[in-house]
Design an enzyme around this catalytic site. Structure first.
Site, short mmCIF file in Angstrom:
data_model
loop_
_atom_site.label_atom_id
_atom_site.label_comp_id
_atom_site.label_asym_id
_atom_site.label_seq_id
_atom_site.Cartn_x
_atom_site.Cartn_y
_atom_site.Cartn_z
N GLY A 62 0.83 -1.19 0.00
CA GLY A 62 0.00 0.00 0.00
C GLY A 62 0.87 1.24 0.00
O GLY A 62 1.99 1.23 0.50
N GLN A 109 2.87 9.93 1.02
CA GLN A 109 4.17 9.28 1.20
C GLN A 109 5.13 9.60 0.05
O GLN A 109 6.33 9.37 0.17
CB GLN A 109 4.00 7.78 1.33
N CYS A 165 5.84 -0.11 7.26
CA CYS A 165 5.48 1.08 6.47
C CYS A 165 6.66 1.49 5.61
O CYS A 165 7.80 1.51 6.09
CB CYS A 165 5.09 2.21 7.42
N LEU A 166 6.39 1.84 4.37
CA LEU A 166 7.46 2.27 3.47
C LEU A 166 8.09 3.58 3.93
O LEU A 166 9.23 3.87 3.56
CB LEU A 166 6.93 2.40 2.04
N HIS A 213 -4.52 1.53 7.37
CA HIS A 213 -3.17 2.06 7.51
C HIS A 213 -2.96 3.22 6.53
O HIS A 213 -2.46 4.29 6.90
CB HIS A 213 -2.17 0.92 7.25
N GLU A 214 -3.37 3.03 5.27
CA GLU A 214 -3.16 4.06 4.24
C GLU A 214 -4.07 5.26 4.46
O GLU A 214 -3.65 6.40 4.25
CB GLU A 214 -3.34 3.46 2.84
N HIS A 265 -2.60 7.54 6.88
CA HIS A 265 -1.61 8.44 6.26
C HIS A 265 -2.29 9.69 5.72
O HIS A 265 -1.77 10.80 5.86
CB HIS A 265 -0.86 7.75 5.12
#
Length: 172
Positions: A46, A51, A94-95, A136-137, A140
Site C-alpha cells: 500500500g 508518502q 510502512c514504506l 493504515h493508508e 496516512h
C-alpha cells in the site's frame, strides 16, 4: 511510468492532512500509475500519495502480490463508512518507516467508499489484511503513521533509528 521518492519519518509532510481530489483525470491516473510502480518496487502492499509528497486523498494498494487475476486498487477520496466490532492484530510495517514493524490492533473488516481509477464511485467490504492495509493508508491521509499507535518512547526510538539510517545512506 516512473518511480517516485518515498519520504520517511520524521518528515513533517507525513503529519499533513491530505486534501480531497476534485476529479479523476489523466494527470491523476499518471500519478496513480507511478505510485503503483513505486509501491511494487519498494516493495510494499500500500502507498498513500502523501508518502510521495503529494498531499491528495489518494492511495494505491495490492494485498494479493500483483498476481494477474487480482487487480490492484486505486482509491481516490476513500472513507471508511463501516467498521466491524471485531478486531485483528497485524504486525505492520510502512514504506515511510523502513525496516521497522509493530503489532497494531484495528477493526477486522471495514466498508470503504471511494472513487476508482475511472472516476466511478465504489463501495467495497474489506477483511483481514486488505482491511488493515486500507486503514493504515487512510491513516496516512489523515496525518497518522502506524508508529503513533505505539508508546511515545518506542515511537521516538524508531524515528531516531530511521533518521540515523537515512543519514548513513546519504553519506554513502
Amino acid at each position: 511510468m516512473s518511480k517516485l521518492e518515498i519520504i520517511n519519518v520524521p518528515d513533517p509532510l507525513l503529519r499533513t492532512t491530505s486534501q480531497p481530489v476534485g476529479q479523476v483525470d489523466d494527470d491523476l491516473r499518471r500519478l496513480m500509475d507511478n505510485m503503483l510502480e513505486t509501491m511494487y518496487a519498494a516493495p510494499g502492499i500500500g502507498l498513500a500519495a502523501i508518502q510521495v509528497a503529494v498531499p491528495k486523498r489518494l492511495l494505491v494498494m495490492d494485498t494479493d502480490g500483483g498476481e494477474e487475476e487480482q487487480k490492484p486498487l486505486f482509491l481516490v477520496n476513500p472513507e471508511i463508512i463501516w467498521e466491524s466490532p471485531e478486531f485483528n492484530i497485524y504486525n505492520e510495517g510502512c514504506l515511510s518507516v523502513p525496516e521497522h514493524y509493530a503489532e497494531v490492533e484495528r477493526p477486522a473488516a471495514v466498508k470503504v467508499r471511494y472513487i476508482d481509477y475511472h472516476g466511478e464511485q465504489q463501495e467495497r467490504l474489506m477483511e483481514g489484511l486488505a482491511a488493515t492495509c486500507v486503514q493504515h493508508e487512510i491513516d496516512h491521509l489523515d496525518g497518522v503513521v502506524f508508529i503513533d499507535y505505539l508508546s511515545k518512547l518506542k515511537r521516538n526510538m524508531i524515528i531516531r533509528k530511521v533518521q540515523k539510517a537515512t543519514k548513513d545512506t546519504q553519506i554513502l
